[in-house]
Design an enzyme around this catalytic site. Structure first.
Site, PDB file in Angstrom:
ATOM      1  N   GLY A  87       6.464 -38.485 -31.939  1.00  0.00           N
ATOM      2  CA  GLY A  87       5.859 -37.318 -32.578  1.00  0.00           C
ATOM      3  C   GLY A  87       5.353 -37.585 -33.979  1.00  0.00           C
ATOM      4  O   GLY A  87       4.905 -36.661 -34.669  1.00  0.00           O
TER       5      GLY A  87
ATOM      6  N   PRO B 277       7.897 -43.958 -30.914  1.00  0.00           N
ATOM      7  CA  PRO B 277       6.530 -43.606 -31.314  1.00  0.00           C
ATOM      8  C   PRO B 277       5.499 -44.058 -30.286  1.00  0.00           C
ATOM      9  O   PRO B 277       5.642 -45.114 -29.673  1.00  0.00           O
ATOM     10  CB  PRO B 277       6.340 -44.386 -32.620  1.00  0.00           C
ATOM     11  CG  PRO B 277       7.272 -45.552 -32.500  1.00  0.00           C
ATOM     12  CD  PRO B 277       8.436 -45.098 -31.669  1.00  0.00           C
TER      13      PRO B 277
ATOM     14  N   ARG C 115      -8.727 -34.929 -24.767  1.00  0.00           N
ATOM     15  CA  ARG C 115      -8.048 -34.242 -25.871  1.00  0.00           C
ATOM     16  C   ARG C 115      -8.893 -33.145 -26.528  1.00  0.00           C
ATOM     17  O   ARG C 115      -8.374 -32.053 -26.780  1.00  0.00           O
ATOM     18  CB  ARG C 115      -7.574 -35.256 -26.921  1.00  0.00           C
ATOM     19  CG  ARG C 115      -6.536 -36.247 -26.339  1.00  0.00           C
ATOM     20  CD  ARG C 115      -5.939 -37.126 -27.416  1.00  0.00           C
ATOM     21  NE  ARG C 115      -5.123 -36.364 -28.338  1.00  0.00           N
ATOM     22  CZ  ARG C 115      -5.498 -36.003 -29.541  1.00  0.00           C
ATOM     23  NH1 ARG C 115      -6.665 -36.352 -30.036  1.00  0.00           N
ATOM     24  NH2 ARG C 115      -4.698 -35.280 -30.292  1.00  0.00           N
TER      25      ARG C 115
ATOM     26  N   CYS D 138     -20.436 -32.309 -15.513  1.00  0.00           N
ATOM     27  CA  CYS D 138     -21.070 -31.076 -15.089  1.00  0.00           C
ATOM     28  C   CYS D 138     -20.139 -29.917 -15.456  1.00  0.00           C
ATOM     29  O   CYS D 138     -19.483 -29.335 -14.580  1.00  0.00           O
ATOM     30  CB  CYS D 138     -21.309 -31.169 -13.586  1.00  0.00           C
ATOM     31  SG  CYS D 138     -22.427 -29.929 -13.016  1.00  0.00           S
TER      32      CYS D 138
ATOM     33  N   TYR E  58      -3.438 -41.324 -25.776  1.00  0.00           N
ATOM     34  CA  TYR E  58      -3.628 -40.225 -24.817  1.00  0.00           C
ATOM     35  C   TYR E  58      -5.072 -40.022 -24.353  1.00  0.00           C
ATOM     36  O   TYR E  58      -5.415 -38.962 -23.853  1.00  0.00           O
ATOM     37  CB  TYR E  58      -3.052 -38.915 -25.384  1.00  0.00           C
ATOM     38  CG  TYR E  58      -1.588 -39.052 -25.726  1.00  0.00           C
ATOM     39  CD1 TYR E  58      -0.634 -39.126 -24.726  1.00  0.00           C
ATOM     40  CD2 TYR E  58      -1.173 -39.167 -27.052  1.00  0.00           C
ATOM     41  CE1 TYR E  58       0.710 -39.305 -25.033  1.00  0.00           C
ATOM     42  CE2 TYR E  58       0.175 -39.340 -27.365  1.00  0.00           C
ATOM     43  CZ  TYR E  58       1.109 -39.406 -26.347  1.00  0.00           C
ATOM     44  OH  TYR E  58       2.429 -39.585 -26.647  1.00  0.00           O
TER      45      TYR E  58
HETATM   46  C1  LIG Z   1      10.167 -38.174 -24.776  1.00  0.00           C
HETATM   47  C2  LIG Z   1       8.993 -38.603 -25.562  1.00  0.00           C
HETATM   48  N1  LIG Z   1       9.140 -39.614 -26.423  1.00  0.00           N
HETATM   49  C3  LIG Z   1       8.090 -40.042 -27.163  1.00  0.00           C
HETATM   50  C4  LIG Z   1       6.848 -39.452 -27.071  1.00  0.00           C
HETATM   51  C5  LIG Z   1       5.723 -39.994 -27.908  1.00  0.00           C
HETATM   52  O1  LIG Z   1       5.146 -39.053 -28.741  1.00  0.00           O
HETATM   53  P1  LIG Z   1       4.055 -39.497 -29.784  1.00  0.00           P
HETATM   54  O2  LIG Z   1       2.988 -40.221 -29.054  1.00  0.00           O
HETATM   55  O3  LIG Z   1       3.573 -38.232 -30.372  1.00  0.00           O
HETATM   56  O4  LIG Z   1       4.730 -40.378 -30.784  1.00  0.00           O
HETATM   57  C6  LIG Z   1       6.667 -38.383 -26.195  1.00  0.00           C
HETATM   58  C7  LIG Z   1       5.361 -37.712 -26.101  1.00  0.00           C
HETATM   59  O5  LIG Z   1       5.159 -36.629 -25.688  1.00  0.00           O
HETATM   60  C8  LIG Z   1       7.776 -37.941 -25.408  1.00  0.00           C
HETATM   61  O6  LIG Z   1       7.646 -36.945 -24.540  1.00  0.00           O
END
Ligand SMILES: Cc1ncc(COP(=O)(O)O)c(C=O)c1O
Length: 441
Positions: free
Chosen positions: A253, A296, A335, A366, A396
């Site tokens: 996160g 991460p 995204r 489309c 992502y």
């Molecule tokens: C359990 C878990 N760990 C790690 C992450 C990685 O998150 P981020 O890419 O935001 O660091 C996520 C993403 O949703 C997750 O669900």
């Protein structure tokens, strides 16, 4: 527009001919060799971001979901990170990358029997369990496989709001993930695990959301997990039950800068805040040697990756809007369509030189909502055949790509000036035959 140096890869720049380079390689060269759309990742950027996490936390597990690509997993692993995977597909990517299973964590709400069996057979480091049903399933499958001990972390929801987009906020109590600390649910699952002959509780996990821009919610979540751990420890001790728990996994996160005004904390700032929150609670209760683990994804690959498109048409609806249409869209980067995410755009050889206008960058699907950017600042003379490079698409985009409208997915190229082969295709472009091979006549 000035070249946004903090948003495009740290190893990118504009050379004396006005062309964008990634780690010294011109984007035009890559586009001409591999076609467009193409994703380009900087190895230098990913190594440097991984190294920061490895230096600042006890254990790091790159979140495979953000970019499930063998070549990337190998690279982050070479910098000291393991992987966390959500299910068997991502596990197979990690194993093919040669990552030692003892450096792999397995996640997933509602893991299938196949997910669990595959993880147990591979001998992964931890399964992160969500609830009692999963405990039952893991125990049964382990017994069938003759596996005596399965080390697990329990995913809990600490009830912390991470102030981010609702779809990526997972730590509040009302979540499909994990077991809530409140209402005694997590405690009940702990009792279930501690009473098991097979499952060994090694720690707690939470993931409170993505794109977190403040150290406080993550530190707060860590503090709640630590408090839960201390209470549990005392309680079991009073009952004469020994537990061997020393892992607090605060998930991922970590926010990155997508827009000029974004100002996420640095890795070290996050690490200090989280570790001091854990220490305040644990050391004060004489519990030392607690490890802080992180997962991460975006912070390692987000900025390192860019998407390169070729312009196919430019049109102006006088007094309404100017459109630039490119040869990709929501199938290679979902995204903007689902999160309203903003990716800055740079027209190779023109941005930073010519005066900006305001354009919508439309994809080729489309679908009216297929826009990669609204109100993007692009040079007024943007034209057919120009290359548009969209920033910070490394996390992502590949992971969520699709074949909508039967579009084939782009090639992915890794640039690594330290390698004797500095430009390497790590995912080949998909073909129509690849897609049709699943269909019956
Ligand atoms: C359990 C878990 N760990 C790690 C992450 C990685 O998150 P981020 O890419 O935001 O660091 C996520 C993403 O949703 C997750 O669900």
């Amino acid at each position: 527009m000035q070249f946004p140096v903090n948003i495009f890869p740290a190893s990118s720049s504009i050379n004396s001919q006005g062309s964008m380079t990634v780690d010294g390689i011109e984007i035009t060269t890559i586009a001409n060799s591999y076609g467009t759309p193409v994703m380009v990742y900087s190895a230098k950027d990913m190594i440097s971001e991984t190294t920061k996490f490895v230096e600042d936390f006890d254990r790091v597990f790159f979140s495979m979901k953000s970019a499930p690509i063998i070549g990337i997993a190998q690279l982050v692993n070479s910098a000291g990170a393991g992987c966390n995977v959500a299910g068997d597909g991502e596990l197979q990517v990690a194993l093919r990358a040669g990552i030692n299973p003892q450096n792999i964590l397995v996640h997933g709400n509602n893991k299938s029997e196949a997910d669990i069996a595959s993880a147990l057979q591979a001998g992964v480091c931890r399964l992160v369990v969500e609830d009692e049903h999963e405990c039952d399933r893991i125990e049964r499958i382990a017994q069938d496989l003759g596996i005596e001990k399965v080390e697990v972390q329990l995913r809990v929801t600490p009830g912390v709001e991470a102030h981010t987009h609702e779809a990526i906020m997972t730590g509040a109590i009302d979540s499909k993930f994990g077991s809530a600390i409140e209402k005694g649910i997590a405690r009940r699952v702990c009792d279930r695990i501690v009473g098991s002959q097979t499952l060994k509780l090694r720690g707690f996990h939470c993931h409170i959301g993505s794109q977190i821009f403040d150290t406080k919610p993550m530190a707060q979540a860590a503090k709640i997990l630590a408090g839960f751990f201390v209470d549990l420890h005392k309680d079991y001790l009073a009952k004469g039950i020994e537990i061997d728990i020393n892992e607090i996994n605060v998930g991922g996160g970590f926010g990155i800068q997508y827009e000029l005004q974004d100002d996420p904390p640095s890795t070290i700032e996050m690490a200090r805040a989280v570790k001091s929150a854990v220490d305040q609670v644990c050391v004060a209760n004489d519990l030392h040697h607690i490890e802080v683990w992180v997962e991460p994804g975006r912070a390692i690959v987000g900025r390192a990756g860019v998407s390169v498109y070729r312009v196919g048409s430019v049109k102006e609806i006088p007094g309404v809007r100017k459109y630039v249409a490119v040869d990709g869209g929501m199938s290679d980067n979902l995204r903007p369509a689902i999160y309203g995410a903003v990716h800055l755009a740079w027209v190779d050889g023109k941005s930073g030189i010519h005066q900006d206008g305001v354009f919508t960058i439309a994809g080729k699907h489309c679908e009216e909502g297929d826009k990669l950017a609204n109100d993007a600042s692009l040079p007024d003379n943007v034209d057919v055949d120009d290359l548009i490079v969209m920033a910070s698409t490394g996390a992502y985009s590949f992971a969520m790509s699709s074949n909508y409208n039967m579009l084939t997915r782009p090639a992915v190229v890794l640039v690594d000036s330290s390698n004797e082969n500095p430009v390497r295709e790590i995912v080949r472009r998909e073909t129509i035959d690849d897609i049709l091979s699943r269909q019956h006549n």
